[in-house]
Design a protein around this motif. Structure first.
Motif, PDB file in Angstrom:
ATOM      1  N   SER A 541       2.389  -0.475 -15.580  1.00  0.00           N
ATOM      2  CA  SER A 541       2.085  -0.315 -13.915  1.00  0.00           C
ATOM      3  C   SER A 541       2.670   0.850 -13.820  1.00  0.00           C
ATOM      4  O   SER A 541       2.696   1.245 -12.642  1.00  0.00           O
ATOM      5  CB  SER A 541       3.107  -1.163 -13.312  1.00  0.00           C
ATOM      6  OG  SER A 541       4.537  -1.042 -14.053  1.00  0.00           O
ATOM      7  N   GLY A 542       3.502   1.750 -14.732  1.00  0.00           N
ATOM      8  CA  GLY A 542       4.307   2.910 -14.168  1.00  0.00           C
ATOM      9  C   GLY A 542       5.331   3.246 -14.279  1.00  0.00           C
ATOM     10  O   GLY A 542       6.355   4.256 -13.870  1.00  0.00           O
ATOM     11  N   ARG A 543       6.161   1.399 -14.820  1.00  0.00           N
ATOM     12  CA  ARG A 543       7.464   1.941 -14.099  1.00  0.00           C
ATOM     13  C   ARG A 543       7.977   2.469 -15.760  1.00  0.00           C
ATOM     14  O   ARG A 543       9.153   2.835 -15.090  1.00  0.00           O
ATOM     15  CB  ARG A 543       7.783   0.132 -14.387  1.00  0.00           C
ATOM     16  CG  ARG A 543       9.204  -0.349 -15.089  1.00  0.00           C
ATOM     17  CD  ARG A 543      10.308  -0.325 -14.047  1.00  0.00           C
ATOM     18  NE  ARG A 543       9.757  -0.829 -12.520  1.00  0.00           N
ATOM     19  CZ  ARG A 543      10.593  -0.114 -11.240  1.00  0.00           C
ATOM     20  NH1 ARG A 543      11.766   0.021 -11.389  1.00  0.00           N
ATOM     21  NH2 ARG A 543      10.261  -0.863 -10.392  1.00  0.00           N
ATOM     22  N   ALA A 544       7.737   2.225 -16.811  1.00  0.00           N
ATOM     23  CA  ALA A 544       8.360   3.140 -17.606  1.00  0.00           C
ATOM     24  C   ALA A 544       8.137   4.732 -17.446  1.00  0.00           C
ATOM     25  O   ALA A 544       9.264   5.303 -17.361  1.00  0.00           O
ATOM     26  CB  ALA A 544       7.379   2.734 -19.139  1.00  0.00           C
ATOM     27  N   GLN A 557      -0.565   5.735 -13.741  1.00  0.00           N
ATOM     28  CA  GLN A 557      -0.750   4.747 -14.533  1.00  0.00           C
ATOM     29  C   GLN A 557      -1.252   3.668 -13.118  1.00  0.00           C
ATOM     30  O   GLN A 557      -2.103   2.602 -13.337  1.00  0.00           O
ATOM     31  CB  GLN A 557      -0.094   4.328 -15.090  1.00  0.00           C
ATOM     32  CG  GLN A 557      -0.124   4.861 -15.830  1.00  0.00           C
ATOM     33  CD  GLN A 557       1.194   4.642 -17.012  1.00  0.00           C
ATOM     34  OE1 GLN A 557       1.716   5.912 -18.162  1.00  0.00           O
ATOM     35  NE2 GLN A 557       1.645   3.013 -17.445  1.00  0.00           N
ATOM     36  N   ALA A 558      -0.301   3.956 -11.911  1.00  0.00           N
ATOM     37  CA  ALA A 558      -0.283   2.621 -10.939  1.00  0.00           C
ATOM     38  C   ALA A 558      -2.032   3.035 -10.513  1.00  0.00           C
ATOM     39  O   ALA A 558      -2.786   1.971  -9.567  1.00  0.00           O
ATOM     40  CB  ALA A 558       0.207   3.711  -9.453  1.00  0.00           C
ATOM     41  N   TYR A 590       4.555   0.765  -5.501  1.00  0.00           N
ATOM     42  CA  TYR A 590       3.311   1.946  -5.612  1.00  0.00           C
ATOM     43  C   TYR A 590       3.010   2.205  -3.524  1.00  0.00           C
ATOM     44  O   TYR A 590       1.935   2.788  -3.653  1.00  0.00           O
ATOM     45  CB  TYR A 590       2.737   0.659  -5.231  1.00  0.00           C
ATOM     46  CG  TYR A 590       1.880   0.670  -6.881  1.00  0.00           C
ATOM     47  CD1 TYR A 590       3.154   1.198  -8.095  1.00  0.00           C
ATOM     48  CD2 TYR A 590       0.915  -0.242  -7.481  1.00  0.00           C
ATOM     49  CE1 TYR A 590       2.693   0.509  -9.458  1.00  0.00           C
ATOM     50  CE2 TYR A 590       0.506  -0.992  -8.654  1.00  0.00           C
ATOM     51  CZ  TYR A 590       1.070   0.158  -9.572  1.00  0.00           C
ATOM     52  OH  TYR A 590       1.016  -0.303 -10.906  1.00  0.00           O
ATOM     53  N   ARG A 591       4.126   1.884  -2.806  1.00  0.00           N
ATOM     54  CA  ARG A 591       4.321   2.509  -1.400  1.00  0.00           C
ATOM     55  C   ARG A 591       4.154   3.810  -1.552  1.00  0.00           C
ATOM     56  O   ARG A 591       3.837   4.896  -1.032  1.00  0.00           O
ATOM     57  CB  ARG A 591       5.290   2.185  -0.439  1.00  0.00           C
ATOM     58  CG  ARG A 591       4.999   2.539   0.966  1.00  0.00           C
ATOM     59  CD  ARG A 591       6.411   1.938   1.203  1.00  0.00           C
ATOM     60  NE  ARG A 591       7.271   0.977   1.202  1.00  0.00           N
ATOM     61  CZ  ARG A 591       6.812  -0.221   2.236  1.00  0.00           C
ATOM     62  NH1 ARG A 591       6.244   0.503   3.297  1.00  0.00           N
ATOM     63  NH2 ARG A 591       7.340  -1.232   2.303  1.00  0.00           N
ATOM     64  N   LYS A 592       4.522   4.549  -2.230  1.00  0.00           N
ATOM     65  CA  LYS A 592       4.944   5.895  -2.900  1.00  0.00           C
ATOM     66  C   LYS A 592       4.131   6.309  -3.089  1.00  0.00           C
ATOM     67  O   LYS A 592       3.926   7.519  -3.972  1.00  0.00           O
ATOM     68  CB  LYS A 592       6.494   6.319  -3.451  1.00  0.00           C
ATOM     69  CG  LYS A 592       7.080   5.726  -2.824  1.00  0.00           C
ATOM     70  CD  LYS A 592       8.104   6.507  -1.971  1.00  0.00           C
ATOM     71  CE  LYS A 592       9.186   5.886  -1.045  1.00  0.00           C
ATOM     72  NZ  LYS A 592       9.705   6.843   0.276  1.00  0.00           N
ATOM     73  N   GLU A 600      -0.686  -1.989   0.520  1.00  0.00           N
ATOM     74  CA  GLU A 600      -0.594  -3.112   1.438  1.00  0.00           C
ATOM     75  C   GLU A 600      -1.394  -4.407   0.346  1.00  0.00           C
ATOM     76  O   GLU A 600      -1.006  -5.322   0.687  1.00  0.00           O
ATOM     77  CB  GLU A 600      -1.500  -2.338   2.421  1.00  0.00           C
ATOM     78  CG  GLU A 600      -0.630  -1.762   3.073  1.00  0.00           C
ATOM     79  CD  GLU A 600       0.859  -2.584   4.224  1.00  0.00           C
ATOM     80  OE1 GLU A 600       0.595  -3.528   3.722  1.00  0.00           O
ATOM     81  OE2 GLU A 600       1.015  -1.859   4.189  1.00  0.00           O
ATOM     82  N   ARG A 601      -2.678  -4.453  -0.298  1.00  0.00           N
ATOM     83  CA  ARG A 601      -3.296  -5.049  -0.579  1.00  0.00           C
ATOM     84  C   ARG A 601      -2.420  -5.299  -1.594  1.00  0.00           C
ATOM     85  O   ARG A 601      -2.814  -6.476  -1.687  1.00  0.00           O
ATOM     86  CB  ARG A 601      -5.123  -4.790  -1.083  1.00  0.00           C
ATOM     87  CG  ARG A 601      -5.839  -6.266  -1.269  1.00  0.00           C
ATOM     88  CD  ARG A 601      -7.218  -5.487  -0.964  1.00  0.00           C
ATOM     89  NE  ARG A 601      -7.485  -4.503  -2.304  1.00  0.00           N
ATOM     90  CZ  ARG A 601      -8.810  -4.414  -2.070  1.00  0.00           C
ATOM     91  NH1 ARG A 601     -10.379  -5.433  -1.308  1.00  0.00           N
ATOM     92  NH2 ARG A 601      -9.280  -4.035  -3.079  1.00  0.00           N
ATOM     93  N   ILE A 602      -2.647  -5.167  -2.476  1.00  0.00           N
ATOM     94  CA  ILE A 602      -1.061  -5.062  -3.953  1.00  0.00           C
ATOM     95  C   ILE A 602      -0.085  -5.715  -3.662  1.00  0.00           C
ATOM     96  O   ILE A 602       0.023  -6.735  -4.538  1.00  0.00           O
ATOM     97  CB  ILE A 602      -1.439  -4.399  -4.831  1.00  0.00           C
ATOM     98  CG1 ILE A 602      -2.438  -3.920  -5.212  1.00  0.00           C
ATOM     99  CG2 ILE A 602      -0.265  -4.376  -5.947  1.00  0.00           C
ATOM    100  CD1 ILE A 602      -2.634  -2.533  -6.048  1.00  0.00           C
TER     101      ILE A 602
END
Lengths: 736, 169
Positions: A541-544, A557-558, A590-592, A600-602
């Motif tokens: 997800s991009g967390r790492a 990644q997002a 993900y807002r950023k 918004e959708r996710i």
């Protein structure tokens, strides 16, 4: 100095603080947190006022230049002066000139972090002015010659015994001090004398009203009131960001600041002074003349400090820092802060989560580099902040900026191929932890050899030396058969024609390559409750990378995740997530990273798996196919679940199925993603985890349950037995 | 003022350890004398109908010596906040600020009609004050600190706060 030596020194420093200050900090902070939670619970308007406060601050910072001019007119028409100081040296020069013009020999101060920032005490000492701190906590530090360790409790790291020992040594009383009452009485009398003889009183200001020139001081001891009105001359020193338009805008802050800071409904004193004040002058040398009858005249100087703040206002990412009202709630809610305190978790002046923003804006990012890592992104401070500042994001941005400054590691070939070019010259550990997905793919493809390999002692030594991976930690066991492999092997499979809901399940990296069982449990559970399930493509997800401050990689990644999910969401699938830190990516970060529509959708369509199970059961699905309890449970929810407010669903589902559950209330397990894997933070991570261990000591042999992978790993390490995800508890028996 | 607001005020004061004595104007002088510990210093109750410190044991006007030696400081109160038991003390040339702050006991004389429900309802009063350069303090209970390792009441400000409530004003 090699990176490994650097890490060892840091670990050594953290160990020392854990031993010397940790216990006292933890005790005091626990008290403040409980007070904050209780105060929030009692006060119905809390959320509405947080929103209002944030809007007021956002608008005030936007209009700051105008507000400064309005304030200048107000202060001058009241008969005071306003000085706008560019930086610390400019402020100190002005203050020294005022002191000289009054022939001042002594000055009394009430607590002010802004005066700590500009180091006014030293500047005044240089021109021969004796300065006394009258806040008892600041006085203790002045006597001890130490720096504050907390925004509102400067001596929070000192116990009663510490203070008694210090005062007995320095003041050598006839009867040694012992109780807090004795120490307080002594300090009050000693400082009372200093206040009576002082030529100048100096205060900070929590809020400044532009339209009237009124300064607001929020205090408990009464020393700010005395310091402001006893000497004829009053100097208030504060940052430009403290200005709000008027008294209407003050109200939310009066309600929020004490509740957030100490859990008091309101502080003992909210002092609103429009100086020069009407109160009569007090001349203790003419004791029997009525107050105000002497020839003393009141004089007032407001020194507004820029010192980097106007540049922060122009910095889109740091700007929010200026909304901070310095309540300290971010520090208190932080698991790491609770254990090491502000002397590890701070820069030149400021401490705790938001300090990263302040130190970067005022001193430059290097001032934040030492402690920036201590923010694990657990996000517990997000809901604690009374003005809703996204503190983890500020920490991430600063980490990203620091990454770009760092010279490449001499051994970066070790992790070549792990990092996309966008991040430039990252250190090897950052690349390692930031690219867990690549590692997991490789580990899975070569399992079980990869697992045997990393279990070898020489390999662990190398990993510690070059990658900063703590040798004490058990590493993930990669599965040769991924969740995706298993899911595909169940085909061909017709869609569930009777399905009420269609779900796309997100196979996070851990679930797909390591903890495949919880993924299978999730699929079986959702299907048993009547949902049709598809599996998204396993893209991290991009967390790492985000946790390492690698914003460009995280964004890429997002984008990839958003593209993969797009057709599902367009077809009105619900997005179900097993790993809470990934759910938090979808709902918060993900807002950023994404454009607004995608975010918004996710965000709107994503659910924690147990939240979703709760929803299916609430909408009439039968619990019948789900497993029945076979043992009592000890459940620790993930910090990010708590911030998102989804932790209660797990408890509700387990409850409905008849499980006997005890829950923890510690802020964080201490593992916090990759944090606890890092060599230099292993001991701190275990120290934080100890609080969780203590909470479950009476839990006996209950089944250990946690929603997050890292929480599961930490529980396993703390209790030396396995922990499991809640969905594995409720999943129907048998394999389909 | 509605009874419920007064009741809320009284229970908030009890919660924060402030004692309350109800009195009517006629009995004010004797009530006050029974509450204060001497020596006592005070600020004249300007604008209060029919009550005065002049026939009480309280000394006026305040002097620096009285600030240091008085056991009790008696002041008027402009408004009070029922929700938190807060007293709104307006700074004035007569010395309400130092007299409410220096002696170990502060006795605040509150007119029941001045009790407002919550913080927000004081905004108009504050706006009027600030517009003409006035200053005010919200004081809620006694001064306190946790800086010496345990909660201690009575630091730079008073150790005791007592309210005398004028029920007919």
């Amino acid at each position: 100095m090699s990176a490994q030596v650097d890490r060892r020194r840091k670990a050594e420093r953290i160990r020392t603080l854990l031993e010397t200050e940790g216990e006292t900090v933890q005790e005091n902070v626990a008290h403040l947190n409980q007070g904050r939670y209780d105060a929030m619970e009692r006060f119905d308007d809390f959320e509405a006022l947080r929103t209002a406060a944030r809007e007021i601050k956002a608008e005030a910072i936007e209009n700051l230049p105008t507000l400064i001019e309005t304030l200048r007119e107000s202060v001058e028409s009241n008969g005071g002066t306003l000085y706008l100081a560019d930086d610390a040296a400019d402020a100190n020069r002005y203050i020294s000139e005022v002191a000289a013009s009054k022939n001042a020999e002594t000055l009394v101060k009430s607590k002010s972090m802004t005066t700590e920032e500009i180091e006014v005490n030293a500047a005044l000492a240089d021109v021969g002015v004796e300065v006394w701190e009258t806040d008892l906590g600041e006085f203790v530090l002045q006597v001890a010659d130490e720096s504050p360790s907390h925004l509102i409790g400067p001596s929070l790291h000192k116990s009663r015994e510490d203070v008694a020992e210090l005062f007995n040594q320095v003041f050598d009383p006839e009867e040694p001090f012992e109780t807090a009452e004795e120490l307080t009485t002594f300090a009050r009398d000693y400082l009372g004398e200093r206040i009576r003889e002082a030529d100048i009183g100096m205060t900070g200001a929590n809020f400044v009203l532009a339209d009237s020139g009124t300064i607001t001081l929020v205090t408990n001891e009464g020393n700010a009131r005395k310091s402001a009105v006893t000497p004829d001359t009053h100097i208030a020193v504060t940052g430009v960001e403290k200005i709000v338009p008027g008294v209407e805008e003050l109200h939310p802050f009066v309600e929020l600041i004490s509740k957030s800071a100490t859990g008091q409904d309101i502080s003992q004193y909210v002092t609103m002074l429009t100086p020069p004040v009407d109160s009569p002058t007090i001349d203790f040398e003419r004791p029997d003349e009525p107050l105000g009858s002497g020839d003393g005249e009141r004089e007032f100087h407001l020194v507004l400090i820029d010192n980097g703040r106007m540049a922060m206002r122009d910095d889109e990412q740091l700007r929010e820092t200026l909304y901070c009202i310095r309540c300290g709630a971010c520090a208190n809610s932080c698991g790491n802060f609770q254990h090491v305190g502000g002397h590890a978790f701070g820069g030149e002046t400021y401490t705790g989560g938001i300090a990263t923003g302040w130190e970067t804006g005022i001193e430059g990012p290097d001032a934040a580099s030492e402690f920036n890592d201590l923010c694990t992104g657990c996000s517990r401070c997000v809901n604690a902040c009374p003005v809703k500042i996204d503190i983890p994001w500020i920490n991430t941005v600063v980490r990203d900026r620091l990454n770009r400054e760092t010279a490449p590691s001499e051994l970066s070939f070790l992790v070549e191929g792990l990092t996309p070019d966008a991040e430039g010259s990252l250190s090897a550990p950052k690349r390692f932890f930031g690219n867990f997905e690549t590692l997991a793919k490789l580990g899975s493809a070569t399992a079980p050899v990869s697992n045997w390999l990393v279990d070898l002692a020489p390999v662990r030594t190398l990993m510690d030396r070059y990658l900063g991976v703590a040798p004490q930690r058990e590493l993930p066991t990669f599965q040769r058969d991924t969740l995706t492999d298993w899911f595909e092997s169940r085909r061909p499979r017709l869609p569930n024609a009777d399905a009420d809901r269609t779900v796309v399940l997100y196979p996070d990296t851990y679930t797909n390559y390591v903890h495949t069982e919880r993924g299978k449990a999730a699929v079986r559970t959702l299907e048993a409750l009547g949902a049709h399930v598809e599996l998204a493509t396993p893209i991290e997800s991009g967390r790492a990378p985000l946790s390492q401050g690698m914003i460009a990689t995280a964004t890429a990644q997002a984008d990839a995740v958003a593209t993969d999910l797009d057709p599902y969401l367009a077809a009105e699938f619900d997005l179900v997530v097993i790993e809470p830190s990934d759910l938090a990516m979808f709902r918060r970060e993900y807002r950023k990273l994404l454009d607004e529509d995608d975010y918004e959708r996710i965000s709107e369509h994503s659910y924690d798996v147990m939240e979703y199970v709760y929803g299916l059961l609430s909408n009439g699905a039968s619990t019948e196919p789900l497993a029945s309890p076979d043992a009592p449970v000890a459940y620790h929810s993930h910090c990010q679940q708590r911030t998102l407010g989804v932790d209660s669903y797990t408890e509700a589902v387990l409850d409905e199925l008849g499980f006997d559950v005890v829950t923890s209330d510690v802020e964080c397990c201490g593992m916090a993603g990759s944090f606890g894997y890092k060599s230099e933070y292993y001991e701190l991570s275990m120290d934080v985890g100890e609080a969780l261990h203590d909470q479950f000591t009476d839990a006996g042999d209950r089944t250990l349950v946690a929603s997050g992978t890292s929480c599961t790993e930490q529980l396993t390490e703390l209790f030396a037995r396995d922990a499991t995800h809640p969905v594995e508890l409720v999943a129907p028996d048998g394999r389909t | 003022m509605s009874t419920s607001v007064t009741q809320r005020f009284e229970s908030s004061l009890t919660d924060i350890g402030v004692s309350i004595t109800r009195t009517e104007s006629e009995a004010f002088a004797s009530t006050l004398d029974s509450v204060v510990t001497e020596p006592a210093v005070g600020v004249p109750l300007e604008g209060y109908g029919g009550v005065s410190l002049s026939d009480t044991v309280v000394e006026t006007p305040p002097t620096p010596r009285l600030l240091r030696t008085a056991q009790t400081g008696v002041t008027p109160v402009s408004k009070a906040i029922a929700e938190y038991g807060t007293l709104v003390l307006d700074s004035d040339a007569a010395g309400t600020e130092p007299v409410s702050l220096y002696p170990p006991t502060h006795v605040a004389v509150v007119r029941e009609s001045d009790v407002l429900p919550d913080v927000e309802s004081t905004t108009d009063h504050l706006a009027e004050r600030f517009a003409v350069g006035g200053s005010s303090v919200f004081a809620s209970g006694v001064s306190a600190t946790g800086d010496m390792g345990a909660l201690v009441e009575g630091v730079h400000g008073p150790t005791n706060v007592d309210v005398v409530l004028l029920t007919d004003q």
